[in-house]
Motif scaffolding. Structure first.
Motif, mmCIF file in Angstrom:
data_model
loop_
_atom_site.group_PDB
_atom_site.id
_atom_site.type_symbol
_atom_site.label_atom_id
_atom_site.label_comp_id
_atom_site.label_asym_id
_atom_site.label_seq_id
_atom_site.Cartn_x
_atom_site.Cartn_y
_atom_site.Cartn_z
ATOM 1 N N ILE A 27 0.897 -1.147 0.000
ATOM 2 C CA ILE A 27 0.000 0.000 0.000
ATOM 3 C C ILE A 27 0.939 1.202 0.000
ATOM 4 C CG2 ILE A 27 -1.860 1.205 1.194
ATOM 5 C CD1 ILE A 27 -2.599 -1.699 0.491
ATOM 6 N N LEU A 28 0.983 1.933 -1.101
ATOM 7 C CA LEU A 28 2.005 2.968 -1.252
ATOM 8 C C LEU A 28 1.408 4.324 -1.615
ATOM 9 C CD1 LEU A 28 4.550 0.919 -3.387
ATOM 10 C CD2 LEU A 28 4.651 1.352 -0.914
ATOM 11 N N SER A 55 -2.453 2.537 -4.467
ATOM 12 C CA SER A 55 -1.648 3.758 -4.358
ATOM 13 C C SER A 55 -2.585 4.869 -3.918
ATOM 14 C CB SER A 55 -1.023 4.136 -5.701
ATOM 15 O OG SER A 55 -0.047 3.203 -6.073
ATOM 16 N N ALA A 56 -2.128 5.679 -2.984
ATOM 17 C CA ALA A 56 -2.948 6.776 -2.477
ATOM 18 C C ALA A 56 -2.072 8.009 -2.300
ATOM 19 C CB ALA A 56 -3.588 6.367 -1.153
ATOM 20 N N ILE A 62 -3.661 5.544 3.353
ATOM 21 C CA ILE A 62 -2.694 4.441 3.434
ATOM 22 C C ILE A 62 -2.809 3.741 4.782
ATOM 23 C CG2 ILE A 62 -0.211 3.942 3.591
ATOM 24 C CD1 ILE A 62 0.114 6.085 1.341
ATOM 25 N N ALA A 63 -2.847 4.517 5.847
ATOM 26 C CA ALA A 63 -2.934 3.933 7.192
ATOM 27 C C ALA A 63 -4.203 3.108 7.355
ATOM 28 C CB ALA A 63 -2.862 5.030 8.249
ATOM 29 N N GLN A 70 -4.539 -4.937 4.694
ATOM 30 C CA GLN A 70 -4.479 -5.113 3.243
ATOM 31 C C GLN A 70 -3.059 -5.181 2.696
ATOM 32 O OE1 GLN A 70 -7.345 -5.690 1.401
ATOM 33 N NE2 GLN A 70 -8.041 -5.891 3.507
ATOM 34 N N GLY A 71 -2.067 -4.784 3.486
ATOM 35 C CA GLY A 71 -0.685 -4.832 3.020
ATOM 36 C C GLY A 71 0.230 -4.062 3.944
#
Length: 135
Positions: A27-28, A55-56, A62-63, A70-71
């Motif tokens: 999750i990046l 990607s966010a 992301i958090a 999720q990752g």
């Protein structure tokens, strides 16, 4: 600030995901972020498959995904919030995660900006930095 690998603290779920999928779920931040490339390239250099789940462009997005299991992600130490640093001691994966670069976070406010623009965000970054530095 130093880049950190982070996850939700559930070592068993992370280990199970890697064993089932043979890849690291990422999750990046979006591709404009240095950490995005560093995470993918670092894993690739040690021959570890990864999959960008999402990607966010915000730490809160992301958090939320990381804390939901999720990752894993890469964030600046001051942006960890409730996420757990993934270290050699708690890493359930069968390899050592690559070292990450340091980044400099800058906020530029122009002369035409609203006088309060960015103050709350800057105060939050400074507060988080001081909390992390004192630990």
């Amino acid at each position: 600030d130093e880049g950190m690998w982070a996850f939700n603290g559930d070592t068993l779920a992370l280990k199970q995901h890697y064993e089932d999928k043979s890849s690291v779920p990422l999750i990046l931040f979006d591709k404009s972020c240095h950490f995005h490339h560093s995470a993918i390239q670092g894993l690739s250099q040690i021959n570890i498959a990864s999959q960008v789940i999402c990607s966010a462009n915000s730490v809160s997005a992301i958090a939320s995904l990381v804390l939901a299991g999720q990752g894993i992600t890469v964030v600046a130490r001051t942006s960890l919030g409730q996420m757990t640093i993934l270290t050699e001691d708690n890493n359930p994966l069968p390899f050592v995660l690559p070292k990450l670069p340091e980044v400099i976070i800058e906020m530029v406010i122009t002369a035409n900006a609203h006088p309060n623009f960015g103050r709350a965000q800057l105060a939050e970054v400074c507060e988080n930095y001081l909390k992390v530095s004192s630990n």
